[in-house]
Design an enzyme around this catalytic site. Structure first.
Site, mmCIF file in Angstrom:
data_model
loop_
_atom_site.group_PDB
_atom_site.id
_atom_site.type_symbol
_atom_site.label_atom_id
_atom_site.label_comp_id
_atom_site.label_asym_id
_atom_site.label_seq_id
_atom_site.Cartn_x
_atom_site.Cartn_y
_atom_site.Cartn_z
ATOM 1 N N HIS A 62 0.847 -1.206 0.000
ATOM 2 C CA HIS A 62 0.000 0.000 0.000
ATOM 3 C C HIS A 62 0.879 1.251 0.000
ATOM 4 O O HIS A 62 1.353 1.694 1.042
ATOM 5 C CB HIS A 62 -0.886 -0.002 1.248
ATOM 6 C CG HIS A 62 -1.964 1.028 1.248
ATOM 7 N ND1 HIS A 62 -3.186 0.815 1.837
ATOM 8 C CD2 HIS A 62 -2.026 2.283 0.731
ATOM 9 C CE1 HIS A 62 -3.944 1.887 1.697
ATOM 10 N NE2 HIS A 62 -3.247 2.801 1.027
ATOM 11 N N HIS A 64 1.627 5.201 -2.258
ATOM 12 C CA HIS A 64 1.182 6.197 -3.234
ATOM 13 C C HIS A 64 2.433 6.819 -3.855
ATOM 14 O O HIS A 64 3.217 7.450 -3.148
ATOM 15 C CB HIS A 64 0.344 7.279 -2.553
ATOM 16 C CG HIS A 64 -0.829 6.750 -1.792
ATOM 17 N ND1 HIS A 64 -2.098 6.707 -2.304
ATOM 18 C CD2 HIS A 64 -0.905 6.209 -0.543
ATOM 19 C CE1 HIS A 64 -2.920 6.165 -1.413
ATOM 20 N NE2 HIS A 64 -2.208 5.859 -0.338
ATOM 21 N N LEU A 65 2.616 6.620 -5.141
ATOM 22 C CA LEU A 65 3.804 7.154 -5.812
ATOM 23 C C LEU A 65 3.506 8.362 -6.683
ATOM 24 O O LEU A 65 4.408 8.916 -7.316
ATOM 25 C CB LEU A 65 4.496 6.048 -6.620
ATOM 26 C CG LEU A 65 4.997 4.855 -5.802
ATOM 27 C CD1 LEU A 65 5.883 3.957 -6.655
ATOM 28 C CD2 LEU A 65 5.755 5.296 -4.555
ATOM 29 N N ASP A 309 1.366 2.628 3.712
ATOM 30 C CA ASP A 309 0.472 3.706 3.261
ATOM 31 C C ASP A 309 1.296 4.970 2.996
ATOM 32 O O ASP A 309 0.905 6.080 3.373
ATOM 33 C CB ASP A 309 -0.637 3.980 4.268
ATOM 34 C CG ASP A 309 -1.745 4.870 3.698
ATOM 35 O OD1 ASP A 309 -1.767 5.089 2.457
ATOM 36 O OD2 ASP A 309 -2.590 5.354 4.478
ATOM 37 N N HIS A 313 3.627 14.240 0.430
ATOM 38 C CA HIS A 313 3.097 15.543 0.030
ATOM 39 C C HIS A 313 4.238 16.552 0.037
ATOM 40 O O HIS A 313 5.227 16.389 0.765
ATOM 41 C CB HIS A 313 1.997 16.017 0.975
ATOM 42 C CG HIS A 313 0.757 15.188 0.947
ATOM 43 N ND1 HIS A 313 -0.098 15.167 -0.132
ATOM 44 C CD2 HIS A 313 0.234 14.324 1.865
ATOM 45 C CE1 HIS A 313 -1.110 14.334 0.134
ATOM 46 N NE2 HIS A 313 -0.924 13.816 1.325
#
Length: 447
Positions: A62, A64-65, A309, A313
């Site tokens: 899990h 996010h790239l 996860d 940002h």
């Protein structure tokens, strides 16, 4: 035994009480044998492991790239660089890109970029969108996504409220031999608040999300899995209520699996004091009681795996009022260190970490795994459980520096990471020792 082409000597292996030597040939494990200080291993590249802990390459189910479309937060090259530094040989990336990964062309863009920037690994395994545009209105072309290389399906942070549509998604995924991963959040109860509802949220005057918002969706998914007899995987479980539901379901034989993340095992809602946006995450950090329930669930197998996860940002996005800041913690590079803290406290042991972060996630999603048997892929990590390091923006390879670990000193760090016996990351004094190995790959990263 044939001559190895790589030998890493004097390692600590969790399965044996004495130091070992790791032998590799043609990118595969050849054997793990008792350490022989006099062995020459003629013809092999010989590296001294100097008492480091030997682990298999990890799998993150899990992450996010952000590429395509949000490359100011992260791109595939930087995200896989963070994975290499964190010890993750396999990375499953979520579909909330721009455009959304709901077509084969987006999936193929991801895998092509990964192969171009990190040809020796870490390996990228896309997770396809469950619904078109993640809008929850109609199913994405799941067969097309599977053919393009997606290994699971998820609507990520936008849970599907339509139970009938979600049922059909589970059925179609099952027909393809793949799992649905669900972000469990009742969509009318303070969605994405990033703050637990309780005393701290009341004191800060922030809207909070109650733990029951997660548990309601967990219960729905369990009921569907029970009714259909189809597996479901529950993402980033954060609270005791959810653990209790999962435990009862497993006792009944419902095909449910679940994950939690290192930040839910260490931090509580108190981290948000001072309106700390670095601790704003979805689902939110909960209470100390929830932390203890999650650790016990990991130890007992109620929760099956750990995942990061990883949600990077840009700094300016977090440097805003709490209500405006996006949810998410950058986690690929601190995950293993945080997990090992629990071994120091006696809450987990090293075989638990291997099971939770390597063996079980790879088996669940049918990904490559090194169990150190002859012929397994030579994907391994050399970890120093004694090295203390301070988490700073400069110490992180990810573009995302958004972690509540910033400024904290952690104990335990990845020293080297090999995939197919090729070094993809080395650190400090180990770098010069591995130079001969790294010369085979122009994409090995060093610090």
């Amino acid at each position: 035994m044939a001559h190895p082409d790589l030998a890493v000597t004097n390692l600590i292996f969790p399965e044996t009480p004495h130091p070992v030597d790791l032998l590799c040939a043609a990118g595969r494990i050849q054997g793990v044998i008792p350490h022989d200080p006099d062995a020459a291993y003629e013809g092999a590249r010989v590296l001294s492991g100097r008492g480091l802990t030997l682990l298999p390459g990890l799998t993150d189910a899990h992450a996010h790239l952000r590429e395509p479309g949000q490359e100011w937060k992260e791109d595939i090259a930087s995200g896989l660089g963070a994975a290499a530094a964190g010890g993750f040989s396999n990375v499953m990336c979520m579909a909330n890109t721009d455009p959304v990964n709901d077509t084969a062309s987006v999936t193929e863009h991801m895998t092509t970029r990964a192969a171009a920037t990190w040809p020796d690994g870490p390996r990228l395994f896309p997770i396809g969108a469950l619904t078109r545009g993640l809008l929850g209105k109609e199913l994405a072309p799941m067969a097309e996504l599977a053919r393009a290389g997606c290994v699971a399906f998820s609507n990520d942070g936008r849970p599907v409220a339509d139970a009938e549509l979600f049922r059909h998604a589970m059925e179609y995924a099952s027909d393809l031999g793949l799992r649905v991963i669900d972000h469990c959040e009742e969509p009318t109860m303070a969605p994405g608040a990033g703050m637990n509802e309780g005393r701290v949220s009341s004191r800060l005057g922030l809207p909070g999300q109650p733990d029951v918002a997660e548990a309601i969706q967990v219960a729905r998914d369990i009921l569907l899995a029970d009714y259909l007899g189809i597996p479901i995987h529950l993402a980033h479980i954060s609270c005791r209520r959810s653990v209790e539901l999962i435990e009862r379901a497993k006792a009944k034989g419902v095909p449910v699996t679940a994950e939690t993340c290192p930040h839910y095992l260490h931090f509580t809602e108190v981290e948000v004091e001072g309106y700390n946006t670095l601790a704003k995450v979805n689902p939110p950090l909960r209470t100390r009681d929830d932390v203890l329930a999650l650790i016990q669930a990991l130890r007992e197998g109620v929760i099956d795996i750990l995942a990061t996860d990883h949600a990077p940002h840009a700094a300016h996005e977090k440097e805003t009022p709490f209500g405006e800041a996006p949810c998410g913690i950058s986690g690929l590079e601190t995950a293993l260190s945080l997990a090992f803290v629990l071994t120091d406290k006696g809450m987990l042991d090293v075989p638990d970490i291997i099971r939770l972060f390597a063996t079980t996630p790879a088996h669940l999603f049918n990904l490559p795994i090194n169990t150190f048997n002859s012929g397994d892929p030579a994907d391994f990590v050399l970890f120093d459980p004694r090295e203390a390091w301070t988490v700073t923006p400069d110490s992180l390879f990810s573009k995302g520096k958004n972690t509540p670990c910033l400024g904290r000193t952690l104990t335990g760090r990845v020293v080297a990471h090999f995939i197919g016996a090729t070094p993809v990351f080395t650190r400090g004094e180990f770098t010069s020792a591995a130079t001969a190995s790294a010369s085979r790959s122009t994409h090995g990263r060093h610090s």
